[in-house]
Motif scaffolding. Structure first.
Motif, mmCIF file in Angstrom:
data_model
loop_
_atom_site.group_PDB
_atom_site.id
_atom_site.type_symbol
_atom_site.label_atom_id
_atom_site.label_comp_id
_atom_site.label_asym_id
_atom_site.label_seq_id
_atom_site.Cartn_x
_atom_site.Cartn_y
_atom_site.Cartn_z
ATOM 1 N N GLU A 25 -8.676 -6.735 3.880
ATOM 2 C CA GLU A 25 -8.288 -5.934 2.720
ATOM 3 C C GLU A 25 -8.402 -4.455 3.063
ATOM 4 O O GLU A 25 -9.371 -4.028 3.693
ATOM 5 C CB GLU A 25 -9.170 -6.259 1.510
ATOM 6 C CG GLU A 25 -9.069 -7.702 1.030
ATOM 7 C CD GLU A 25 -7.694 -8.053 0.475
ATOM 8 O OE1 GLU A 25 -6.947 -7.121 0.096
ATOM 9 O OE2 GLU A 25 -7.366 -9.255 0.436
ATOM 10 N N ALA B 87 0.811 -1.225 0.000
ATOM 11 C CA ALA B 87 0.000 0.000 0.000
ATOM 12 C C ALA B 87 0.841 1.270 0.000
ATOM 13 O O ALA B 87 0.338 2.342 -0.346
ATOM 14 C CB ALA B 87 -0.928 0.009 1.208
ATOM 15 N N SER C 171 -9.356 -0.781 2.770
ATOM 16 C CA SER C 171 -10.382 -0.019 2.062
ATOM 17 C C SER C 171 -9.715 1.154 1.340
ATOM 18 O O SER C 171 -8.543 1.478 1.588
ATOM 19 C CB SER C 171 -11.422 0.509 3.054
ATOM 20 O OG SER C 171 -10.837 1.478 3.906
ATOM 21 N N ASN C 172 -10.454 1.808 0.461
ATOM 22 C CA ASN C 172 -9.919 2.998 -0.221
ATOM 23 C C ASN C 172 -9.548 4.071 0.799
ATOM 24 O O ASN C 172 -8.560 4.791 0.630
ATOM 25 C CB ASN C 172 -10.950 3.535 -1.219
ATOM 26 C CG ASN C 172 -11.133 2.600 -2.406
ATOM 27 O OD1 ASN C 172 -10.213 1.868 -2.777
ATOM 28 N ND2 ASN C 172 -12.316 2.612 -3.000
ATOM 29 N N PHE C 173 -10.355 4.152 1.874
ATOM 30 C CA PHE C 173 -10.064 5.115 2.940
ATOM 31 C C PHE C 173 -8.721 4.791 3.592
ATOM 32 O O PHE C 173 -7.904 5.689 3.846
ATOM 33 C CB PHE C 173 -11.187 5.074 3.977
ATOM 34 C CG PHE C 173 -10.933 5.947 5.178
ATOM 35 C CD1 PHE C 173 -11.248 7.293 5.157
ATOM 36 C CD2 PHE C 173 -10.374 5.406 6.340
ATOM 37 C CE1 PHE C 173 -11.020 8.096 6.271
ATOM 38 C CE2 PHE C 173 -10.134 6.204 7.453
ATOM 39 C CZ PHE C 173 -10.459 7.549 7.410
ATOM 40 N N ASP C 174 -8.464 3.505 3.881
ATOM 41 C CA ASP C 174 -7.206 3.093 4.512
ATOM 42 C C ASP C 174 -6.010 3.425 3.625
ATOM 43 O O ASP C 174 -4.995 3.957 4.090
ATOM 44 C CB ASP C 174 -7.221 1.589 4.795
ATOM 45 C CG ASP C 174 -8.274 1.190 5.810
ATOM 46 O OD1 ASP C 174 -8.484 1.952 6.770
ATOM 47 O OD2 ASP C 174 -8.895 0.119 5.628
ATOM 48 N N LYS C 175 -6.136 3.106 2.342
ATOM 49 C CA LYS C 175 -5.032 3.355 1.405
ATOM 50 C C LYS C 175 -4.725 4.841 1.297
ATOM 51 O O LYS C 175 -3.559 5.257 1.302
ATOM 52 C CB LYS C 175 -5.379 2.782 0.028
ATOM 53 C CG LYS C 175 -5.469 1.263 -0.001
ATOM 54 C CD LYS C 175 -5.924 0.778 -1.372
ATOM 55 C CE LYS C 175 -6.063 -0.747 -1.398
ATOM 56 N NZ LYS C 175 -6.575 -1.227 -2.704
ATOM 57 N N ALA C 176 -5.780 5.644 1.201
ATOM 58 C CA ALA C 176 -5.582 7.089 1.092
ATOM 59 C C ALA C 176 -4.935 7.648 2.356
ATOM 60 O O ALA C 176 -4.051 8.510 2.292
ATOM 61 C CB ALA C 176 -6.918 7.776 0.822
ATOM 62 N N SER D 6 -13.274 0.405 7.494
ATOM 63 C CA SER D 6 -11.832 0.584 7.610
ATOM 64 C C SER D 6 -11.249 -0.491 8.520
ATOM 65 O O SER D 6 -11.866 -0.874 9.522
ATOM 66 C CB SER D 6 -11.518 1.971 8.180
ATOM 67 O OG SER D 6 -10.172 2.063 8.593
#
Length: 334
Positions: free
Chosen positions: A293, A188, A295-300, A278
């Protein structure tokens, strides 16, 4: 004379008991806990905490200002950063407690009534991470042990090693889940390098401990940063008394890989999130669905944390270049 010896003995005993009850953050120091060799021996029940919550909920309708057992609910809000005061607590519902309840409700997107509603009782009954949600105190340099806190990096660069406690006797299929979790976080963040090492040489150390203690009955694990001999290390401490499932959970069973993802996130620099999908959401939801996995929030969020570090480094390099050129021109001018 014999009574003076007795008083001295009792005083020392009280000091030892007091030290054993000290807390980290809202709790001033880390629970030591005993390493459990039977790390899957428990059934994962938090019946003691459930009983406390149920008793307070039932009594509240008769006397909303004074409820037997409310002191333990206050202790809960204090542990997780919402109540500034420290124990011992009484059973009276005062303005400070009402404010703490409202802050908690707002953080977790509940109806902010400042009252102990059924919705709030349901939320605090859920199993959760032991790291506070807000008002984390980070002072590892002076106290030697601290909660991990976003914005306070305990390591430099992007190279970290991890290892597993031999004393916890973690089976191979469990360590494999941790490796998968470390790999997901590594992918990530550009340039992040997470590699396995010996436990006593690792930057992040994973182990299972007996953590149950009062409010801790509802806690399934915690992350801390410890300073020893001038070297900081991160620790993932999971509760050996809980029933851990290797790949999905149901009933009272907790998903180990989801817990691994959560605590690695803490030690890489993330606080708790109030976004339910998240991996950094502190509670295990009733569905017990695994969250392995990002989430998009975690990656951002993780990329933003590390991009800030990169930008800061780049600005530092740029400043040094400008100063160098300025000095050079000054010398030429002379």
């Amino acid at each position: 004379m014999k009574y003076s010896y007795l008083y001295t003995f009792l005083l020392l005993l009280l000091l030892l008991v007091d030290n054993s009850r000290s807390k980290l953050g809202a709790r001033s120091s880390l629970r030591s806990g005993l390493i459990s060799r039977g790390w899957r021996s428990g059934v994962g029940s938090n019946s003691q905490w459930d009983s406390t919550v149920n008793n307070v909920e039932q009594q509240q309708q008769f006397s909303p200002k004074h409820v037997k057992g409310l002191s333990q609910i206050k202790d809960y809000f204090s542990n997780f950063g919402f109540l500034v005061s420290s124990p011992p607590f009484n059973d009276f519902l005062n303005q400070e407690t009402a404010t703490a309840i409202k802050t908690y409700q707002q953080f977790f997107n509940l109806n902010p009534t400042a009252d102990l509603t059924n919705e709030t009782f349901h939320q605090i009954s859920l199993p959760r991470c032991g790291v506070p949600d807000i008002n984390l105190q980070y002072d590892v340099r002076s106290s030697s042990v601290s909660w991990p806190k976003a914005g306070n990096r305990w390591f430099s660069g992007k190279n970290l090693s991890y290892g597993f406690s031999p004393a916890s006797e973690i089976p191979a299929n469990a360590t494999r889940l941790f490796r998968n979790a470390f790999l997901r976080w590594e992918k990530a963040v550009a340039g992040l390098n997470l590699t396995e090492a010996r436990y006593d040489e690792a930057d992040i150390r994973v182990g299972f401990y007996n953590l149950d203690e009062g409010v801790e009955d509802v806690v399934w694990g915690e992350s801390v940063v410890r300073l020893q001999h001038g070297v900081a290390t991160g620790e993932i401490r999971l509760d050996a008394s809980k029933d851990w499932k290797l790949g999905g959970g149901n009933g009272s069973v907790l998903d180990l890989e989801s817990a691994a993802m959560h605590h690695i996130g803490h030690l890489l620099g993330l606080d708790h999130s109030n976004v339910e999908d998240s991996v950094m959401y502190p509670y295990v939801l009733p569905s017990r669905q695994p969250k392995v996995e990002l989430s998009n929030f975690d990656k951002a969020t993780i990329r933003r944390v590390y991009s800030k570090g990169s930008c800061g480094y780049a600005r530092g390099v740029l400043v040094r270049i400008i100063i160098t050129f300025a000095l050079a021109f000054a010398v030429v001018g002379l």
